[in-house]
Design a protein around this motif. Sequence first.
Motif, PDB file in Angstrom:
ATOM      1  N   LEU A  88      -8.285  -4.190  12.776  1.00  0.00           N
ATOM      2  CA  LEU A  88      -8.198  -4.322  11.319  1.00  0.00           C
ATOM      3  C   LEU A  88      -8.817  -3.114  10.619  1.00  0.00           C
ATOM      4  CD1 LEU A  88      -7.467  -6.006   8.847  1.00  0.00           C
ATOM      5  CD2 LEU A  88      -9.688  -7.138   9.055  1.00  0.00           C
ATOM      6  N   ARG A  89      -9.903  -2.606  11.175  1.00  0.00           N
ATOM      7  CA  ARG A  89     -10.585  -1.450  10.586  1.00  0.00           C
ATOM      8  C   ARG A  89      -9.649  -0.244  10.508  1.00  0.00           C
ATOM      9  NH1 ARG A  89     -13.533   2.645  13.436  1.00  0.00           N
ATOM     10  NH2 ARG A  89     -14.790   3.819  11.964  1.00  0.00           N
ATOM     11  N   ASP A  90      -8.913   0.027  11.585  1.00  0.00           N
ATOM     12  CA  ASP A  90      -7.988   1.159  11.601  1.00  0.00           C
ATOM     13  C   ASP A  90      -6.831   0.944  10.637  1.00  0.00           C
ATOM     14  OD1 ASP A  90      -9.592   2.310  13.486  1.00  0.00           O
ATOM     15  OD2 ASP A  90      -8.247   1.907  15.184  1.00  0.00           O
ATOM     16  N   ALA A  91      -6.309  -0.276  10.589  1.00  0.00           N
ATOM     17  CA  ALA A  91      -5.206  -0.577   9.669  1.00  0.00           C
ATOM     18  C   ALA A  91      -5.648  -0.408   8.216  1.00  0.00           C
ATOM     19  CB  ALA A  91      -4.696  -1.996   9.911  1.00  0.00           C
ATOM     20  N   LEU A  92      -6.861  -0.853   7.910  1.00  0.00           N
ATOM     21  CA  LEU A  92      -7.391  -0.717   6.554  1.00  0.00           C
ATOM     22  C   LEU A  92      -7.591   0.758   6.208  1.00  0.00           C
ATOM     23  CD1 LEU A  92      -8.422  -2.279   4.092  1.00  0.00           C
ATOM     24  CD2 LEU A  92     -10.683  -2.235   5.137  1.00  0.00           C
ATOM     25  N   GLN A  93      -8.116   1.524   7.152  1.00  0.00           N
ATOM     26  CA  GLN A  93      -8.343   2.947   6.926  1.00  0.00           C
ATOM     27  C   GLN A  93      -7.023   3.676   6.661  1.00  0.00           C
ATOM     28  OE1 GLN A  93     -10.209   4.864  10.248  1.00  0.00           O
ATOM     29  NE2 GLN A  93     -10.779   6.665   9.068  1.00  0.00           N
ATOM     30  N   SER A  95      -4.159   2.308   5.623  1.00  0.00           N
ATOM     31  CA  SER A  95      -3.588   1.796   4.373  1.00  0.00           C
ATOM     32  C   SER A  95      -4.241   2.440   3.153  1.00  0.00           C
ATOM     33  CB  SER A  95      -3.752   0.276   4.298  1.00  0.00           C
ATOM     34  OG  SER A  95      -3.104  -0.334   5.377  1.00  0.00           O
ATOM     35  N   LEU A  96      -5.560   2.513   3.154  1.00  0.00           N
ATOM     36  CA  LEU A  96      -6.236   3.125   2.021  1.00  0.00           C
ATOM     37  C   LEU A  96      -5.924   4.622   1.927  1.00  0.00           C
ATOM     38  CD1 LEU A  96      -9.731   1.370   2.179  1.00  0.00           C
ATOM     39  CD2 LEU A  96      -7.920   1.033   0.495  1.00  0.00           C
TER      40      LEU A  96
END
Length: 106
Positions: A88-93, A95-96
């Motif tokens: 999730l951390r990588d996906a959020l990074q 995406s942002l």
Amino acid sequence: MTSELWRGSWATRIRIVSGLILMVYVAAHLINLASVLISPDAYDVVQKVRFWVIRSDVGTTVIGLALLAHMTLSLGKVALARSLRMPLRDALQISLGLVIPLILVS
């Protein structure tokens, strides 16, 4: 700690260095904006120093190359992945990172 930061391929190292350059660019901008809380004169002084560094030929080239390298290598890492399964951390990074330019355009 230092060895952990530099672990990985040349692409990872370039992505880290370019990200740090962009972080310094944003920090200088935020410090410039915060200096107006001290006084308008402080704002003008900080802005002149920031422009002297950032708007020089070398500064513009370094920031432009850092932005290009960071975007290219980050998107390339995602494009070359065998699967889009990621923490999730990588996906959020990611995406942002993709949303920030859209926010800046508006």
